[in-house]
Scaffold this motif. Structure first.
Motif, PDB file in Angstrom:
ATOM      1  N   TYR A 107      10.774 -44.334  55.601  1.00 26.79           N
ATOM      2  CA  TYR A 107      10.959 -45.044  56.862  1.00 26.79           C
ATOM      3  C   TYR A 107      11.734 -44.196  57.876  1.00 26.79           C
ATOM      4  O   TYR A 107      11.333 -44.050  59.031  1.00 26.79           O
ATOM      5  CB  TYR A 107      11.656 -46.392  56.635  1.00 26.79           C
ATOM      6  CG  TYR A 107      12.103 -46.986  57.944  1.00 26.79           C
ATOM      7  CD1 TYR A 107      11.149 -47.354  58.893  1.00 26.79           C
ATOM      8  CD2 TYR A 107      13.448 -47.102  58.268  1.00 26.79           C
ATOM      9  CE1 TYR A 107      11.539 -47.839  60.135  1.00 26.79           C
ATOM     10  CE2 TYR A 107      13.845 -47.585  59.496  1.00 26.79           C
ATOM     11  CZ  TYR A 107      12.893 -47.950  60.429  1.00 26.79           C
ATOM     12  OH  TYR A 107      13.280 -48.408  61.647  1.00 26.79           O
ATOM     13  N   LEU A 114      17.608 -53.857  65.910  1.00 27.53           N
ATOM     14  CA  LEU A 114      17.188 -54.086  64.528  1.00 27.53           C
ATOM     15  C   LEU A 114      18.097 -53.396  63.510  1.00 27.53           C
ATOM     16  O   LEU A 114      17.645 -52.915  62.478  1.00 27.53           O
ATOM     17  CB  LEU A 114      15.733 -53.662  64.359  1.00 27.53           C
ATOM     18  CG  LEU A 114      14.806 -54.663  65.065  1.00 27.53           C
ATOM     19  CD1 LEU A 114      13.435 -54.067  65.316  1.00 27.53           C
ATOM     20  CD2 LEU A 114      14.672 -55.958  64.289  1.00 27.53           C
ATOM     21  N   TYR A 153      15.293 -54.263  72.245  1.00 28.64           N
ATOM     22  CA  TYR A 153      13.854 -54.519  72.205  1.00 28.64           C
ATOM     23  C   TYR A 153      13.650 -55.853  72.876  1.00 28.64           C
ATOM     24  O   TYR A 153      14.298 -56.844  72.503  1.00 28.64           O
ATOM     25  CB  TYR A 153      13.355 -54.585  70.758  1.00 28.64           C
ATOM     26  CG  TYR A 153      12.994 -53.229  70.219  1.00 28.64           C
ATOM     27  CD1 TYR A 153      12.053 -52.442  70.865  1.00 28.64           C
ATOM     28  CD2 TYR A 153      13.583 -52.737  69.064  1.00 28.64           C
ATOM     29  CE1 TYR A 153      11.721 -51.182  70.384  1.00 28.64           C
ATOM     30  CE2 TYR A 153      13.252 -51.485  68.574  1.00 28.64           C
ATOM     31  CZ  TYR A 153      12.316 -50.723  69.239  1.00 28.64           C
ATOM     32  OH  TYR A 153      11.990 -49.487  68.766  1.00 28.64           O
ATOM     33  N   ARG A 195       3.423 -44.570  61.552  1.00 30.88           N
ATOM     34  CA  ARG A 195       4.172 -43.582  60.774  1.00 30.88           C
ATOM     35  C   ARG A 195       3.581 -43.594  59.376  1.00 30.88           C
ATOM     36  O   ARG A 195       3.877 -44.462  58.565  1.00 30.88           O
ATOM     37  CB  ARG A 195       5.653 -43.929  60.735  1.00 30.88           C
ATOM     38  CG  ARG A 195       6.356 -43.873  62.092  1.00 30.88           C
ATOM     39  CD  ARG A 195       6.451 -45.229  62.713  1.00 30.88           C
ATOM     40  NE  ARG A 195       7.005 -45.247  64.054  1.00 30.88           N
ATOM     41  CZ  ARG A 195       8.096 -45.927  64.403  1.00 30.88           C
ATOM     42  NH1 ARG A 195       8.764 -46.626  63.522  1.00 30.88           N
ATOM     43  NH2 ARG A 195       8.493 -45.932  65.641  1.00 30.88           N
ATOM     44  N   SER A 233       8.260 -55.752  63.727  1.00 33.41           N
ATOM     45  CA  SER A 233       8.352 -55.465  65.163  1.00 33.41           C
ATOM     46  C   SER A 233       7.456 -56.361  66.012  1.00 33.41           C
ATOM     47  O   SER A 233       7.305 -56.134  67.202  1.00 33.41           O
ATOM     48  CB  SER A 233       7.991 -54.004  65.417  1.00 33.41           C
ATOM     49  OG  SER A 233       6.653 -53.781  65.034  1.00 33.41           O
ATOM     50  N   HIS A 262      11.464 -41.154  71.315  1.00 32.67           N
ATOM     51  CA  HIS A 262      11.745 -42.070  70.203  1.00 32.67           C
ATOM     52  C   HIS A 262      11.761 -41.306  68.870  1.00 32.67           C
ATOM     53  O   HIS A 262      11.231 -41.736  67.854  1.00 32.67           O
ATOM     54  CB  HIS A 262      10.663 -43.156  70.176  1.00 32.67           C
ATOM     55  CG  HIS A 262      11.083 -44.469  69.592  1.00 32.67           C
ATOM     56  ND1 HIS A 262      11.080 -45.643  70.308  1.00 32.67           N
ATOM     57  CD2 HIS A 262      11.492 -44.819  68.361  1.00 32.67           C
ATOM     58  CE1 HIS A 262      11.454 -46.640  69.537  1.00 32.67           C
ATOM     59  NE2 HIS A 262      11.717 -46.163  68.345  1.00 32.67           N
ATOM     60  N   ARG A 264       8.517 -40.757  67.019  1.00 32.95           N
ATOM     61  CA  ARG A 264       7.933 -41.858  66.245  1.00 32.95           C
ATOM     62  C   ARG A 264       6.918 -42.682  67.029  1.00 32.95           C
ATOM     63  O   ARG A 264       6.349 -43.630  66.501  1.00 32.95           O
ATOM     64  CB  ARG A 264       9.065 -42.785  65.755  1.00 32.95           C
ATOM     65  CG  ARG A 264       9.915 -42.125  64.689  1.00 32.95           C
ATOM     66  CD  ARG A 264      11.269 -42.775  64.586  1.00 32.95           C
ATOM     67  NE  ARG A 264      11.326 -44.000  63.798  1.00 32.95           N
ATOM     68  CZ  ARG A 264      11.353 -44.065  62.481  1.00 32.95           C
ATOM     69  NH1 ARG A 264      11.292 -42.956  61.780  1.00 32.95           N
ATOM     70  NH2 ARG A 264      11.448 -45.221  61.847  1.00 32.95           N
TER      71      ARG A 264
HETATM   72  O1  173 Z   1      11.593 -46.356  65.430  1.00 36.96           O
HETATM   73  C1  173 Z   1      11.673 -47.409  64.826  1.00 36.96           C
HETATM   74  O2  173 Z   1      11.471 -47.476  63.620  1.00 36.96           O
HETATM   75  C2  173 Z   1      11.997 -48.591  65.568  1.00 36.96           C
HETATM   76  O3  173 Z   1      12.396 -48.450  66.670  1.00 36.96           O
HETATM   77  C3  173 Z   1      11.815 -49.920  65.003  1.00 36.96           C
HETATM   78  C4  173 Z   1      11.124 -50.857  65.743  1.00 36.96           C
HETATM   79  C5  173 Z   1      10.895 -52.099  65.204  1.00 36.96           C
HETATM   80  C6  173 Z   1      11.341 -52.411  63.938  1.00 36.96           C
HETATM   81  C7  173 Z   1      12.059 -51.484  63.212  1.00 36.96           C
HETATM   82  C8  173 Z   1      12.289 -50.247  63.754  1.00 36.96           C
END
Ligand code: 173
Length: 498
Positions: free
Chosen positions: A133, A217, A240, A275, A309, A359, A362
């Motif tokens: 992750y 998060l 977010y 990812r 997310s 980011h 990512r």
């Molecule tokens: O980059 C990430 O993993 C991130 O920003 C995110 C977004 C939503 C849920 C968990 C992580």
């Protein structure tokens, strides 16, 4: 309020299927039957814990209050009589055994010499799911590598004979004092990699005058982090934006009330990038528990991040900025700008800053690095008469591992930089102590590099101190990352053979 109902383990165990699904989290019993199909991570993962205690799986990837706020009170069934839970005998996997060996064999934290080292240790000591992750980036992972390489395409033009007996790298960020020209950037799900999660950052930041950006998060709840803060400690909040704006309004106003000094709205993630490392790990996990709900329609698993997310609003647009300005007096910073055009829009929208960021590689793969975008942004803002402007701060993040990276960004016009993964890996490897060591390493590097550059203070860092002429030439040879590939690999070897 005391729970009226106290339930026993066997009672809960009777509700272990799709038609009646109870789970235990933090000593409380919940009826999640009707919630199964609404769970952003899919029903399958909940059914795996049907009739059982799910706390251990729940904790790293949910804020502590997620279940209480999402389930109606009528589904809160009562407390569990702890003595009656039959603890499942947990099989210690081969991976877990290796992890324990690696943990015990970690070199003392003083032996860590640079930020790359933390990454090597973290990789060896955290669960493979956490590594997948954290380390994953989108598609072919070209942007994440470019983030490092771009810094290597900027060269210094040091000045000499400037009496650098004392050098000072402290600064202010959005009006807050900062002992370093960088802040801890938001990274999610800290408890996947360390049981204390983001609190390790909070405690270390307090001891060293560093500002922490709290992630929407984070595994630790916002209030948990604030409750553990030292007096006078400064924070920013990463946001977010929720499809339900009322939730966002309350969250933002609560943060403001608790003293947060800057609202960093993430604008580069209307949908989460793919990812693949993370997605693959999820598949492995699921194949191991496939018997749980054969024949049922389940959400396609897309990795940890994508699963949680779905609340993020993809309709967010420039039109929403005045609304944010109406609900808070905190400075607003747009995090995830990648072009001069959008930097100009941001300035004209009256926000207080931008983060030039992809980011951490990512999101959109083959997006350019923040440091490259910085040059184009400063040129465009200057041409419009918008730069310099002390009321509009420009930040860069992505791939920062050295004080020299930070100094390059500042010389080119950034106010400060964000450091995400490097601090994340430092706490995964050594907890709070690791973060403190990382800060110490940055400090040592700032001292040496500022002396060697001939800069006594941050104000002495000017564009003439760097040669960035190769920055946007993408097809050039860059030196191999020798430290990462030799020193760090060597360290990995040490971890494995001890
Ligand atoms: O980059 C990430 O993993 C991130 O920003 C995110 C977004 C939503 C849920 C968990 C992580």
């Amino acid at each position: 309020m005391a729970d009226l109902n106290v339930l026993t383990g066997p009672q809960v165990a009777e509700h272990a299927n799709r038609d009646s699904c109870w789970i235990i989290v933090h000593g409380k019993v919940y009826d999640v039957t009707e919630f199964l199909d609404e769970h952003p991570g899919g029903a399958r993962i909940i059914l795996k814990y049907a009739g059982k205690d799910a706390t251990e799986a729940y904790e790293p990837i949910h804020p502590p209050d997620a279940i209480t706020t999402n389930l109606p009170v009528s589904k809160h069934l009562g407390a569990i009589d702890a003595g009656t839970i039959v603890k499942a005998v947990k099989e210690v996997t081969e991976e877990e055994k290796q992890r324990q060996v690696a943990l015990a064999a970690r070199p003392p934290v003083e032996n860590i010499l640079n930020l790359h080292d933390f990454e090597v240790i973290a990789r060896a000591v955290i669960p493979s799911k956490a590594w997948a992750y954290y380390s994953s980036a989108s598609d072919d992972e070209i942007t994440i590598r470019e983030n490092r390489m771009a810094f290597q395409r900027v060269w210094f033009r040091p000045r000499i004979l400037r009496d650098v007996s004392s050098v000072d790298w402290s600064t202010t960020i959005l009006g807050c004092k900062s002992s370093l020209p960088l802040y801890i950037s938001a990274t999610a799900l800290g408890k996947l990699g360390h049981p204390e999660g983001e609190l390790t950052l909070t405690r270390a930041a307090a001891n060293h005058g560093v500002i922490q950006m709290i992630a929407t998060l984070a595994s630790c709840s916002f209030d948990d982090i604030m409750d553990n803060a030292a007096s006078g400690q400064e924070f920013f909040l990463q946001l977010y934006v929720n499809r339900d704006r009322e939730i966002t309004r309350k969250y933002v106003q609560h943060a403001e009330k608790r003293g947060v000094k800057g609202l960093f709205i993430t604008v580069d993630a209307p949908q989460l990038g793919r990812r693949e490392k993370d997605m693959r790990m999820k598949q492995v996990d699921d194949s191991a528990s496939a018997e749980v709900q054969k024949g049922q329609e389940v959400k396609k698993d897309q990795g940890v991040a994508r699963a949680i997310s779905s609340f993020i609003d993809p309709s967010l647009s420039w039109k929403d900025i005045p609304w944010f300005q109406s609900i808070t007096k905190m400075p607003i910073i747009l995090k995830g700008i990648s072009t001069a055009e959008d930097a100009i829009f941001a300035y004209e929208a009256g926000v207080q800053g931008i983060v030039l960021s992809n980011h951490g590689g990512r999101q959109l793969d083959t997006a350019r690095s923040g440091i490259e975008v910085l040059v184009e942004v400063i040129t465009a803002l200057r041409a419009k008469g918008y730069h310099p402007d002390p009321k509009f701060e420009i930040f860069v993040d992505g791939g920062v591992r050295r004080a020299s990276d930070v100094l390059k960004a500042i010389a080119l016009g950034a106010k400060a930089v964000g450091v995400g993964r490097a601090f994340l890996y430092s706490f995964c490897a050594y907890g709070q102590e690791g973060v403190e060591r990382a800060i110490q390493i940055f400090r040592d590097e700032f001292e040496m590099n500022m002396r060697l550059l001939g800069a006594k203070t941050i104000d002495d860092l000017v564009p003439e101190m760097v040669d960035a002429s190769a920055l946007n030439q993408h097809i050039v040879t860059v030196p191999r990352d020798n430290l990462f590939e030799s020193t760090c690999e060597l360290l990995m070897f040490l971890v494995l053979i001890i």
